[in-house]
Design an enzyme around this catalytic site. Structure first.
Site: not given
Length: 756
Positions: A539-540, A578, A401-402, A618, A537, A621-622, A535, A714, A716, A411, A312
């Site tokens: 996936d979330r 999280k 993605s987002h 997670e 793509d 949103g996945h 999102d 953590r 990102s 990906k 990315r």
């Protein structure tokens, strides 16, 4: 003789091959499978005898005093419970959810024995027997059953014993040492249980029940030799000489067999010199033709765009056409080395995605690997195609993605697994070296969206006509998601469901509360039952209740876990660092095994594959569902399953959320830092942070566990930021934990101030 001899070889050996391929191999396969089925039936019969004898013995066992405290009678442990005692935690050892379920079902109707995990997480064999005033629970260690398993003949193949409840997945209980496979497996159910025995024949077993190819080819060889002998007998005396030898015998000058010394010393002719010059210059011409910018291997490939689980960066600067082309060459090379001949390619709706897709495919094709373009699709559709493909389990999704509109990336799925971590750095090294495979391959197009919609339509059952609002955020789900939910019977109102790579209305990130404001207003204004935010793509996912309450993904995982564990007790449920503490408690309460793991779609998928988990999720949103689905992150399918739970329980999402354990928590907090500093800051916080008697979890970043709550810091993996979240039993504890973590961060860098 050469042509007749070749014909004889073709007839005899070709005929033998056809006979083997079309007749003997089919006969052998049928014979081996029949023998394997007989063996499987024999194993099942022996195990069925064990269960029948066990049932007779259990009927005679009694307790001196009926008690819920476990009492050993030989190798059998007995407990007695009245109907009022049938609840989780009753007895000693305490009952879990699966045991309570078995006992309650047995009160209504006699049940088969079940293998369940005991308090020590080891398999035990449980049975229930109704008696006056209540019900007995009898259990035995797995070793009691294993003695019967060890008596099965393991020399003729591999034996696998699985337990499978109705409508549930198969659970592996025991397997003999693997031997080389000699044929298709055969299975047989075990009477009096939920077990199934699967027998895979060994090569020796297959050979004992097959017609040997040696016999067929031996007969063919004898026939061939006889034919060649007959042909040789018919040849004339001089028939075997070569034409130039025959000419020599007739007094003609023989032809030269090679160049003489004089030939070597003679200068080449003009024609020979021209040919030599052309041959020498040909590679240079080809090299010049490949000298275009896009095809020039470059060592200037930024390392930071190769993140933990995808690629990315800023489109046009860090992720450009040469980058995409070289990535295609590298992935095509890796795919071929992995035994894959085809890569599936999808893209999202970003302004740069189409051009990057074209360059990526060109690189794939020039590596000698074929490509199939799926068009503009959400990432879950690419994952679905990889999971369903018979000849293709690998693919690349062009997406960021987002992330904001100026970003793009890739990906990657290789052989059904995400390409992540060190393997992504190996891709970068290959791109820098330019040591790609070369060749020609075909490029095709395929639309799998209809197949994806049909599969979900046939899997998810909804009642009535729920009213929903879908906010696709102008992303790749803009057309597909409304079509799918309309086919499921929903009344759909769309919000920002036009593909626009500029994302003019809000960032395509449903994990940020500010991006959900318009959806909340639309749901409340329309009186909808549910709001679905996806999102860029697809996936979330984040959901919004009819009252406008945001439901984060860890709460959705709790709802899904409760539903899935009811049918699959003992299953693993994976969630990220999280997620709420209440999730682990709920999974344990409902008979599952909670597994906390690193944040990120790739680590979560790998952990689910490792543990065999049926559900993962997670906070961002996945959500990964393996129950009735394929285990990849799919925001659309997750939303459909939540709608199904609402229909089955006849409850609103507000009511379902109210039934869950309640904690006070913050949403995900992003604290911007320099890309190159974020991991170093986490390392310093681990070493220098002072958190009293709190437990420190370092699976991913630093999760600080207090008795009344926790805090997380953590790095990102998708943005230049630290990710934080806090949760506690009440607002006072939440403020205290947040302040303690904030103080430690500012000791590292005074600029690290948490937003209010």
């Amino acid at each position: 003789m050469s042509l007749p001899a070749l014909l004889a070889v073709a007839v005899w050996l070709g005929g033998a091959h056809l006979l083997m391929s079309n007749v003997i191999q089919g006969h052998n396969a049928s014979s081996v499978h029949s023998a394997a089925q007989t063996a499987a039936n024999g194993y099942a019969q022996k195990l069925g005898t064990f269960f029948a004898q066990r049932a007779q013995k259990l009927d005679t066992l009694e307790l001196p005093q009926k008690t819920s405290i476990a009492t050993a009678v030989g190798q059998t442990t007995l407990q007695f419970f009245s109907p009022e005692q049938l609840r989780v935690g009753a007895g000693k050892p305490p009952l879990d959810f699966a045991q309570v379920d078995l006992l309650k079902r047995s009160l209504e109707q006699a049940q088969k024995p079940e293998f369940l995990r005991g308090s020590d997480n080891q398999w035990r064999l449980y049975s229930a027997r109704v008696d006056a005033g209540g019900i007995f629970l009898a259990s035995q260690p797995f070793a009691f059953f294993e003695r019967t398993l060890s008596g099965l003949d393991q020399s003729i193949g591999t034996i696998q014993v699985n337990q499978q409840f109705p409508d549930g997945p198969a659970q592996s209980l025991w397997g003999s040492p693997a031997v080389p496979r000699g044929g298709d497996s055969a299975s047989a159910p075990v009477d009096g249980s939920y077990l199934k025995v699967t027998f895979t024949p060994s090569t020796a077993f297959a050979a004992d029940h097959s017609i040997s190819a040696g016999w067929i080819y031996g007969v063919a060889l004898i026939g061939l030799l006889a034919s060649l002998f007959a042909l040789w007998k018919q040849l004339p005396a001089d028939g075997g000489a070569a034409p130039w030898e025959q000419s020599s015998r007739k007094g003609r000058t023989p032809a030269k067999k090679g160049l003489s010394k004089e030939d070597l010393q003679s200068p080449p002719t003009t024609q020979q010199a021209a040919l030599a010059t052309a041959a020498a210059s040909a590679p240079k011409v080809q090299e010049a033709a490949r000298g275009e910018l896009m095809r020039t291997p470059s060592t200037d490939i930024p390392a930071h765009v190769f993140r933990a689980y995808d690629i990315r960066g800023v489109a046009g600067e860090e992720i450009n056409e040469p980058f995409a082309y070289q990535l295609g060459r590298a992935l095509g090379t890796i795919a071929l080395q992995s035994g894959e001949q085809l890569l599936l390619v999808g893209r999202d709706g970003r302004n740069s995605s189409e051009l990057l897709r074209d360059c990526l495919i060109e690189g794939i094709l020039e590596s000698g690997c074929a490509a199939v373009d799926l068009g503009l699709v959400p990432s879950p559709v690419l994952y679905f195609a990889c999971a369903k493909g018979k000849n293709a389990n690998s693919g690349v999704m062009v997406t960021a993605s987002h992330n904001p509109a100026e970003y793009n990336g890739f990906k990657i799925v290789m052989n059904g697994r995400p390409l992540a971590d060190e393997r992504l750095h190996e891709v970068r090294a290959l791109m820098q070296s330019g040591e790609f495979a070369s060749g020609e391959a075909s490029n095709g197009r395929q639309d799998v969206r209809e197949s994806y919609i049909d599969e979900i339509f046939n899997d998810v059952a909804l009642a009535g006509q729920p009213r929903i609002v879908i906010d696709a955020g102008n992303g790749a789900t803009s057309e597909l998601a409304p079509e799918l939910f309309e086919q499921l019977g929903c009344e759909v109102q769309t919000l920002y469901c036009e593909v626009d790579g500029n994302f003019p209305n809000h960032a395509p990130d449903p994990s940020r509360p500010e991006n959900l404001a318009d959806l909340i207003d639309a749901v409340k204004g329309d009186g909808a039952d549910l709001g679905i935010a996806l999102d860029g793509d697809g996936d979330r996912v984040t959901l919004v209740t009819s009252s406008g309450r945001i439901v984060w993904a860890d709460q959705l995982v709790m709802l899904l876990a409760r539903d899935i564990l009811a049918r699959n007790p003992g299953s693993d449920i994976v969630f990220d660092v999280k997620s709420t503490r209440a999730l682990a408690n709920l999974v344990t309460q409902y008979g599952g095994r909670p597994v906390m793991w690193k944040t990120g779609h790739a680590p979560m998928k790998e952990k689910m594959l490792e543990t065999g988990a049926l559900l993962g999720g997670e906070l961002s949103g996945h959500i990964f569902i393996k129950d009735r689905w394929y285990g990849f992150d799919d925001g659309i399918y997750a939303a459909a399953r939540i709608l199904e739970i609402m229909a089955l329980r006849e409850q609103t999402l507000d009511e379902l959320i109210d039934s869950l354990p309640q904690m006070v928590n913050t949403p995900e907090i992003l604290l911007p830092v320099a890309e190159g500093d974020k991991f170093a800051l986490i390392d310093r916080l681990r070493k220098e942070g002072r958190f009293g008697d709190a437990d420190l979890n370092t699976i991913d970043g630093l999760r600080i566990e207090f008795a009344d709550g926790w805090g997380l810091v953590r790095a990102s993996n998708t943005t230049a930021a630290l990710t934080l979240r806090f949760e506690a039993d009440d607002e006072t504890a939440l403020a205290r934990i947040r302040e303690q973590v904030s103080t430690q961060l500012q000791k590292l860098d005074s600029a690290l101030v948490l937003p209010q």
